[in-house]
Design a protein around this motif. Structure first.
Motif, PDB file in Angstrom:
ATOM      1  N   PHE A   1       0.833  -1.200   0.000  1.00  0.00           N
ATOM      2  CA  PHE A   1       0.000   0.000   0.000  1.00  0.00           C
ATOM      3  C   PHE A   1       0.875   1.261   0.000  1.00  0.00           C
ATOM      4  CE2 PHE A   1      -2.720  -3.211   2.060  1.00  0.00           C
ATOM      5  CZ  PHE A   1      -3.855  -3.114   1.271  1.00  0.00           C
TER       6      PHE A   1
ATOM      7  N   GLU B   1     -11.071  -6.114  -2.214  1.00  0.00           N
ATOM      8  CA  GLU B   1     -10.208  -5.034  -2.676  1.00  0.00           C
ATOM      9  C   GLU B   1     -10.316  -3.867  -1.697  1.00  0.00           C
ATOM     10  OE1 GLU B   1      -9.821  -7.735  -5.451  1.00  0.00           O
ATOM     11  OE2 GLU B   1     -11.841  -6.967  -5.141  1.00  0.00           O
TER      12      GLU B   1
ATOM     13  N   TYR C   1      -7.244   5.179  -5.636  1.00  0.00           N
ATOM     14  CA  TYR C   1      -6.479   3.934  -5.580  1.00  0.00           C
ATOM     15  C   TYR C   1      -7.420   2.737  -5.548  1.00  0.00           C
ATOM     16  CZ  TYR C   1      -2.386   6.750  -4.241  1.00  0.00           C
ATOM     17  OH  TYR C   1      -1.359   7.656  -4.210  1.00  0.00           O
TER      18      TYR C   1
ATOM     19  N   TYR D   1      -6.625  -1.188  -4.735  1.00  0.00           N
ATOM     20  CA  TYR D   1      -5.644  -2.203  -4.363  1.00  0.00           C
ATOM     21  C   TYR D   1      -6.294  -3.591  -4.420  1.00  0.00           C
ATOM     22  CZ  TYR D   1      -2.884   1.656  -2.358  1.00  0.00           C
ATOM     23  OH  TYR D   1      -2.161   2.811  -2.164  1.00  0.00           O
TER      24      TYR D   1
ATOM     25  N   TYR E   1      -0.328  -6.500  -2.115  1.00  0.00           N
ATOM     26  CA  TYR E   1      -1.333  -5.840  -2.934  1.00  0.00           C
ATOM     27  C   TYR E   1      -0.684  -5.056  -4.073  1.00  0.00           C
ATOM     28  CZ  TYR E   1      -4.948  -6.871   0.532  1.00  0.00           C
ATOM     29  OH  TYR E   1      -5.832  -7.513   1.355  1.00  0.00           O
ATOM     30  N   GLU E   2      -1.453  -4.934  -5.157  1.00  0.00           N
ATOM     31  CA  GLU E   2      -1.039  -4.138  -6.305  1.00  0.00           C
ATOM     32  C   GLU E   2      -2.072  -3.046  -6.540  1.00  0.00           C
ATOM     33  OE1 GLU E   2      -0.315  -4.559 -11.156  1.00  0.00           O
ATOM     34  OE2 GLU E   2      -0.812  -6.321  -9.933  1.00  0.00           O
ATOM     35  N   GLU E   3      -1.588  -1.832  -6.835  1.00  0.00           N
ATOM     36  CA  GLU E   3      -2.496  -0.714  -7.115  1.00  0.00           C
ATOM     37  C   GLU E   3      -2.719  -0.634  -8.617  1.00  0.00           C
ATOM     38  OE1 GLU E   3      -4.657   2.233  -7.910  1.00  0.00           O
ATOM     39  OE2 GLU E   3      -2.606   2.787  -8.483  1.00  0.00           O
TER      40      GLU E   3
END
Length: 618
Positions: free
Chosen positions: A286, A310, A321, A323, A335-337
C-alpha cells in the motif's frame, strides 16, 4: 475538495478547463486568486437557443420527469429522540486550517449487545491543542433504547477523547464479541477497547498504534488474511498551524484547497494476534506514489467475485487507488495498485476528482458492486460501473448522475433502496467548503431515486419536511436501521448545525429481510456476498467495510423484498469459500453463523437506559 483544470489543446475542452479553473479553490497548478463559484448553488441545463429557419415552427414537447410511485419521506427526529449535538470546529479562530470545514464522523454499533444500535459521534477541539487534547470538547456516545429514544452516556461509558475528531471505524479487533472503536483525528489516533460492560478503555499505547497526523476515514478488515482484524486508515494532508494559509476570492477570503498542501501516506495497522498492531503499509504494497494520496474515504469490498476484498480509496484531487491482492494463497499478502488500468482512478475526461464520499453497491442490478463517488461543486459526481475482472466504466452521464450533481458539493453518501423497488439509490450529504463569505455555502441535502431505465432522478424536493426543505453543511452520513423496522435511517453530521437523525417514514410497499452475519472466528465476513431470490426478484449485496465519509454503517445486511407471502431463498458466499443456502421468512432479522442453522431474532424490548437486555432468539 476541489476540481482540477484539465489540459487540452482542443478549443472547446480548453474553454471547459478554464471555466473549471474559475470554480475551484487552490487547485493544483492554479492560483489562489481564481474567481469563486457563482452564487445561487443551482446549475440548470440551458434551453437551446432559437434558430432562424424558413418560417416553419416546431412545437417541442417536454418529456415528463420519471417519478417514484411512492413519495419519499424522511423526518429529522434527532432532538426528540435525545440526540442534541453540534460539532465544534473552532472556525472562529480564523486559523484557515482546512480541517475546520471537514466536519466530524458518525458510527453505528451495538455497544452492549442489547439489540439496539448506539451512535458514536466525534467532536472537535481547540486547534492549538489538537495534539494533546483541549480538556473541554469530547466525543459523544448515545445509547439506543428503542422507542425510548437515545440517552447520552459518554461519561459513564468512559468516552473521553478530546482531540480534534474526524472519522471513526468499528471492529472487534480482539474477537471478544464486543465492537471496539478506532478514532481518526487531526492529531493522535485513538483505539478504544470495549470492556463488555458498556464502558471503553483507551488502549492506544499498549496496542502499539502511534500516529499523530491528519487521519480521516478508516475501516477494519482482515487485510493480510491471517484471521485477525487489521485497520486501513486514510491520511489526508500536511496542513497544520505553521503552514496554514488563506486564499482570496472575489467574494472574500476563504479556505485554500488540497492543491496548496502535500499529501500523506495512508496507514495500515496489521494485528499481531496478541492485541498489538504494527504499521505495514509498505510491506503489504500500500505504498502511494510520492506519498500524495490525500485520502478522504475508503471502502473494503470484493469487486471481482474472488471472495478476497479489494481496498478502494477516494483521494482528493489526486487519482483514486484500487488495491487488489496479487500474492497466492499461503504466501504473504501483497497488494497491487491498479486503479488507472481498471478505469476508476479519474473521470471519463481523465480529470482528478474530489472523492469525498464512497458508496459501493450493485446500482445497476448485474450482481457486481459498482462505485459511487461524491465530488465538488459544479463538478459531476461519478458512478463507475463494474464490468467484471476489475474493469470499470464511468457511466455518470448516461445515468444522469452527472446532471443531478452539478449544483451540489457532496460528502458522506449512503446506498439504500428507500422505496423497496429492488433498485439501489443514494443519499448524499452536501455543503460547501470555502467559508461563509463565498457563496453558495449551505446546501440542500440530496436524495436520488433510480428509474426502471437505470437513470437517476433528484427527488430531494419531494421529501418535504424541515430537513430536506433546508440547507446545511452536511458532512458524515451513516446508515442504520436504528429502530429495527426494516428500512434504512440516516445519521448526518454537519458543521455549525446539530446532527440530524433522519428516520425513514416512507410508506413503501413490500417487505424486508435483515441478516446479521457472523463467523466462528468472530471476524466479519468482509469480501463475501449475499444472494437473495424472492418472487422473481434477485438481489446481490456485498459484505463490505467502510464507505461514505468519516463514517461506519449498521453492520447488518438489509434487503428489500417484493410484496407477497413467499419466503426468501438466500445464498451466502463466505470468504472461506463455504456456501450456505437458506430459506428465510420475511419482515425479520436473522442471525446467521457460518455453517450453522439461522436464528430468527426477536425484536428487542425498549430499555430504560439503566440496564441491559439481550436479543432473544427462536
Amino acid at each position: 475538495m476541489s476540481r482540477m483544470a484539465s489540459r487540452s489543446s482542443h478549443p472547446r475542452r480548453l474553454a471547459v478547463a478554464c471555466l473549471a479553473a474559475l470554480l475551484v479553490f487552490a487547485p493544483v497548478g492554479c492560483r489562489p486568486s481564481s474567481p469563486s463559484p457563482p452564487p445561487g448553488g443551482q446549475a440548470k441545463e440551458a434551453a437551446p437557443a432559437p434558430r432562424q429557419n424558413d418560417g416553419a415552427r416546431k412545437t417541442v414537447v417536454a418529456t415528463p420527469r420519471p417519478a417514484p410511485a411512492t413519495p419519499p419521506r424522511f423526518v429529522d427526529v434527532a432532538r426528540e429522540s435525545g440526540i442534541d449535538f453540534t460539532y465544534f470546529n473552532d472556525e472562529a479562530a480564523e486559523n484557515w486550517l482546512i480541517v475546520e470545514v471537514m466536519g466530524g464522523g458518525a458510527a453505528w454499533l451495538d455497544v452492549d449487545l442489547d439489540g439496539w444500535l448506539d451512535l458514536y459521534l466525534t467532536e472537535g477541539c481547540r486547534l492549538e491543542k489538537s495534539q494533546k487534547g483541549d480538556g473541554e470538547h469530547r466525543d459523544r456516545l448515545y445509547r439506543g433504547r428503542g422507542a425510548a429514544g437515545f440517552r447520552e452516556v459518554s461519561a459513564v461509558a468512559g468516552i473521553g477523547d478530546d482531540h480534534y475528531g474526524q472519522g471513526v471505524a468499528v471492529g472487534d479487533y480482539d474477537a471478544d464479541g464486543f465492537p471496539d472503536l478506532y478514532l481518526a483525528n487531526f492529531g493522535p489516533a485513538v483505539l478504544l477497547h470495549n470492556n463488555g460492560d458498556g464502558t471503553f478503555t483507551d488502549v492506544t499505547a499498549s496496542t502499539g498504534i502511534d500516529f499523530a497526523k491528519w487521519g480521516t476515514s478508516a475501516a477494519f478488515a482482515d487485510l493480510d488474511h491471517d484471521g485477525q482484524l487489521d485497520i486501513y486508515a486514510c491520511t489526508f494532508l500536511d496542513n497544520r498551524l505553521g503552514n496554514n494559509k488563506a486564499c482570496d476570492y472575489p467574494q472574500g477570503r476563504g479556505y485554500c484547497g488540497p492543491g496548496s498542501y502535500v499529501g500523506e501516506q495512508d496507514q495500515v495497522w496489521v494485528s499481531g494476534g496478541d492485541g498489538t498492531f504494527v504499521e505495514c503499509s509498505a510491506d503489504l504494497g500500500f505504498t502511494e506514489t510520492n506519498g500524495r494520496g490525500k485520502g478522504l474515504a475508503v471502502s473494503i469490498v470484493d469487486l471481482d467475485d474472488d471472495l478476497l476484498p479489494e481496498v478502494y480509496v477516494g483521494n482528493d484531487m489526486t487519482p483514486n487507488y484500487l488495491y487488489t491482492r496479487r500474492s497466492g494463497v499461503g504466501s504473504p499478502a501483497r497488494y497491487e495498485e491498479l486503479a488507472t488500468s481498471a478505469g476508476c482512478a479519474v473521470s471519463d475526461d481523465g480529470e482528478n476528482e474530489a472523492s469525498m464520499g464512497i458508496a459501493t453497491e450493485d446500482f445497476d442490478g448485474d450482481g457486481r458492486p459498482d462505485i459511487f463517488l461524491a465530488h465538488f461543486y459544479q463538478a459531476k459526481n461519478t458512478l463507475y460501473q463494474n464490468l467484471g475482472n476489475l474493469l470499470f466504466a464511468d457511466i455518470s452521464r448516461k445515468t444522469r448522475i452527472a446532471a443531478t450533481s452539478l449544483h451540489n458539493l457532496g460528502f458522506g453518501t449512503v446506498g439504500l433502496d428507500w422505496d423497496r423497488d429492488g433498485r439501489m439509490e443514494m443519499f448524499v450529504a452536501t455543503g460547501h467548503v470555502l467559508g461563509p463569505r463565498v457563496q453558495p455555502y449551505q446546501m440542500q441535502p440530496q436524495l436520488l431515486w433510480q428509474a426502471a431505465n437505470g437513470t437517476f432522478v433528484d427527488v430531494s424536493d419531494d421529501v418535504g419536511g424541515d430537513y430536506f426543505g433546508g440547507k446545511w453543511l452536511g458532512r458524515a452520513a451513516a446508515g442504520a436501521d436504528y429502530d429495527n423496522d426494516g428500512d434504512l435511517d440516516l445519521a448526518v453530521s454537519h458543521n455549525i448545525s446539530p446532527v440530524a437523525l433522519l428516520r425513514d417514514d416512507t410508506a413503501a410497499p413490500g417487505r424486508f429481510l435483515g441478516l446479521d452475519l457472523r463467523t466462528p472466528s468472530r471476524i466479519p465476513p468482509v469480501g463475501g456476498r449475499v444472494e437473495v431470490h424472492c418472487d422473481g426478484r434477485k438481489t446481490i449485496r456485498p459484505i463490505s467495510s467502510g464507505g461514505s465519509y468519516l463514517s461506519s454503517h449498521d453492520p447488518r445486511i438489509l434487503v428489500a423484498l417484493p410484496p407477497g407471502e413467499s419466503p426468501a431463498d438466500v445464498t451466502i458466499h463466505w470468504p472461506s469459500g463455504r456456501v450456505d443456502s437458506l430459506r428465510l421468512g420475511a419482515d425479520a432479522y436473522w442471525q446467521v453463523l457460518e455453517g450453522d442453522a439461522p436464528k430468527r431474532m426477536n425484536p428487542p424490548q425498549a430499555t430504560s437506559g439503566r440496564g441491559q437486555s439481550t436479543v432473544g432468539m427462536r
